[in-house]
Design an enzyme around this catalytic site. Structure first.
Site, PDB file in Angstrom:
ATOM      1  N   LYS A   1       0.610   3.307  -3.103  1.00  0.00           N
ATOM      2  CA  LYS A   1      -0.580   4.107  -3.383  1.00  0.00           C
ATOM      3  C   LYS A   1      -0.305   5.613  -3.285  1.00  0.00           C
ATOM      4  O   LYS A   1      -0.925   6.410  -3.992  1.00  0.00           O
ATOM      5  CB  LYS A   1      -1.699   3.737  -2.418  1.00  0.00           C
ATOM      6  CG  LYS A   1      -2.161   2.290  -2.511  1.00  0.00           C
ATOM      7  CD  LYS A   1      -3.119   1.968  -1.370  1.00  0.00           C
ATOM      8  CE  LYS A   1      -3.557   0.518  -1.367  1.00  0.00           C
ATOM      9  NZ  LYS A   1      -4.412   0.189  -0.215  1.00  0.00           N
TER      10      LYS A   1
ATOM     11  N   TYR B   1      -3.810   3.128   7.796  1.00  0.00           N
ATOM     12  CA  TYR B   1      -5.090   2.429   7.857  1.00  0.00           C
ATOM     13  C   TYR B   1      -5.987   3.079   8.917  1.00  0.00           C
ATOM     14  O   TYR B   1      -5.943   4.298   9.097  1.00  0.00           O
ATOM     15  CB  TYR B   1      -4.883   0.930   8.093  1.00  0.00           C
ATOM     16  CG  TYR B   1      -3.986   0.273   7.076  1.00  0.00           C
ATOM     17  CD1 TYR B   1      -4.256   0.379   5.713  1.00  0.00           C
ATOM     18  CD2 TYR B   1      -2.854  -0.448   7.454  1.00  0.00           C
ATOM     19  CE1 TYR B   1      -3.446  -0.216   4.763  1.00  0.00           C
ATOM     20  CE2 TYR B   1      -2.038  -1.056   6.496  1.00  0.00           C
ATOM     21  CZ  TYR B   1      -2.332  -0.931   5.165  1.00  0.00           C
ATOM     22  OH  TYR B   1      -1.527  -1.515   4.231  1.00  0.00           O
TER      23      TYR B   1
ATOM     24  N   TYR C   1      -2.619  -2.579 -10.710  1.00  0.00           N
ATOM     25  CA  TYR C   1      -2.645  -2.408  -9.255  1.00  0.00           C
ATOM     26  C   TYR C   1      -1.758  -3.444  -8.548  1.00  0.00           C
ATOM     27  O   TYR C   1      -0.933  -3.105  -7.695  1.00  0.00           O
ATOM     28  CB  TYR C   1      -4.089  -2.499  -8.769  1.00  0.00           C
ATOM     29  CG  TYR C   1      -4.263  -2.472  -7.274  1.00  0.00           C
ATOM     30  CD1 TYR C   1      -4.095  -1.291  -6.562  1.00  0.00           C
ATOM     31  CD2 TYR C   1      -4.607  -3.625  -6.572  1.00  0.00           C
ATOM     32  CE1 TYR C   1      -4.259  -1.262  -5.181  1.00  0.00           C
ATOM     33  CE2 TYR C   1      -4.781  -3.607  -5.200  1.00  0.00           C
ATOM     34  CZ  TYR C   1      -4.605  -2.418  -4.511  1.00  0.00           C
ATOM     35  OH  TYR C   1      -4.763  -2.398  -3.147  1.00  0.00           O
TER      36      TYR C   1
ATOM     37  N   SER D   1       0.803  -1.231   0.000  1.00  0.00           N
ATOM     38  CA  SER D   1       0.000   0.000   0.000  1.00  0.00           C
ATOM     39  C   SER D   1       0.833   1.278   0.000  1.00  0.00           C
ATOM     40  O   SER D   1       0.297   2.360  -0.271  1.00  0.00           O
ATOM     41  CB  SER D   1      -0.946   0.011   1.201  1.00  0.00           C
ATOM     42  OG  SER D   1      -2.002  -0.902   1.016  1.00  0.00           O
TER      43      SER D   1
ATOM     44  N   VAL E   1       1.268  -3.915   4.024  1.00  0.00           N
ATOM     45  CA  VAL E   1       1.142  -5.171   4.770  1.00  0.00           C
ATOM     46  C   VAL E   1       2.355  -6.090   4.625  1.00  0.00           C
ATOM     47  O   VAL E   1       2.395  -7.160   5.230  1.00  0.00           O
ATOM     48  CB  VAL E   1      -0.153  -5.930   4.402  1.00  0.00           C
ATOM     49  CG1 VAL E   1      -1.369  -5.149   4.841  1.00  0.00           C
ATOM     50  CG2 VAL E   1      -0.205  -6.246   2.918  1.00  0.00           C
TER      51      VAL E   1
END
Length: 314
Positions: A73, A250, A198, A70, A268
């Site tokens: 992103k 998160y 992605y 992540s 993660v």
């Protein structure tokens, strides 16, 4: 004799700080739901801190390779903003934290107009991936890789094929999110092609040094202090750093802002990218995750350093 710099002092203190944080690793677990991440060493912990003058402090397992997950992103968001502009990007994704898990579908159905709440949850990042310029998934991936390589100052940066295949084969929740977005006409492109982009940018393989180098550019508002080049418009960095504060860890982002007080993004795989504005880029790896999906030892280490050195922005 010149007085010791802050990084020299940090280098002296890191062994003790890291040893204290490493003791927390048994309380977490690796991301076993992605087979390619399950085998990561649970007790690993490493950090690299890079200053604008090129000096570093590092310790622990900072040479361990891991995938961005992540963390990627943040950078695909900035690339989409650079290429498409704010109006286009934020017509498809919102600007608010959710308070839900990063892979939740809940608010897509409950809250109008059915767009993802922000670009750092999975649904939002999938939509952002569809906005990367290119006539094919391969072209989009190459555009992303070129951007990541420039920021990390490593032309050999690439995605991990094993992790990519592992994520693609087990990504049932992400497929559900993407097809729901397609049905809502938020996602316009072919679902499998968007997911291919992605999964690949999430699987880009890095070390703590790469993260620190990428974070340094954000710490200097899009300028690379080691080359003097402007790599990202300041406005794009401002937006990204705001999302990092509000959504980057998160649904533990508020707690991280209080305890650490720095813009950060976790993945993660156990990676954490963070920065001290105008001073340092920081990369951390600690694959043992807490219940929120953040590195249990990595968060503790960053809290210790920030508290001891009074780094909080607040």
């Amino acid at each position: 004799m010149e007085p010791a710099s802050e990084l020299d002092r940090i280098q002296q203190l890191l062994p003790d700080w890291l040893a204290a944080s490493r003791r927390l690793t048994p309380t977490g677990k690796t991301a076993a739901y992605i087979p390619g991440l399950a085998a990561a060493p649970r007790d690993a912990l490493g950090i690299t801190i890079l200053g604008g003058d090129g000096k570093t402090a590092s310790f622990g397992d900072c040479a361990l390779s891991f995938t961005l997950q992540s963390i990627s992103k943040v950078f695909t968001l900035m690339l989409a903003l650079m290429e498409r502009g704010e109006d286009v990007v934020f017509s498809k994704v919102g600007m608010e934290p959710t308070g839900d898990d990063f892979n939740s579908m809940l608010k897509l159905e409950l809250v109008e107009p059915g767009i993802p709440f922000n670009p750092l949850i999975n649904a939002g990042a999938i939509v952002v991936s569809s906005m990367i310029p290119g006539n094919s998934p391969e072209e989009k991936t190459e555009r992303i890789l070129a951007f990541f390589r420039e920021l990390a100052a490593d032309p050999a940066l690439d995605y991990n094929r094993e992790v990519y295949r592992s994520e693609s084969a087990t990504a049932h929740r992400n497929r559900s999110l993407a097809y729901f977005l397609k049905d809502n006409r938020v996602l316009e492109d072919d679902v499998e092609e968007v997911l291919d982009v992605y999964f690949k940018h999430c699987a880009v393989e890095v070390t703590c040094s790469h993260l620190a180098r990428m974070a340094l550019v954000l710490a200097y508002d899009g300028n690379d202090p080691l080359t003097g080049r402007k790599l990202i418009p300041q406005r794009c960095v401002q937006i990204a750093k705001t999302f990092m504060i509000t959504c980057g860890m998160y649904n533990a982002s508020g707690e991280f802002a209080i305890r650490v007080g720095l813009p950060a993004k976790s993945g993660v795989s156990g990676g954490i990218l963070t920065l001290v504005p105008g001073r340092y880029g920081i990369g951390v790896i600690g694959p043992s995750l807490n219940s929120k999906g953040n590195s249990v030892a990595g968060v503790h280490l960053l809290e210790t350093i920030s508290t001891e050195l009074k780094w909080s922005m607040f």
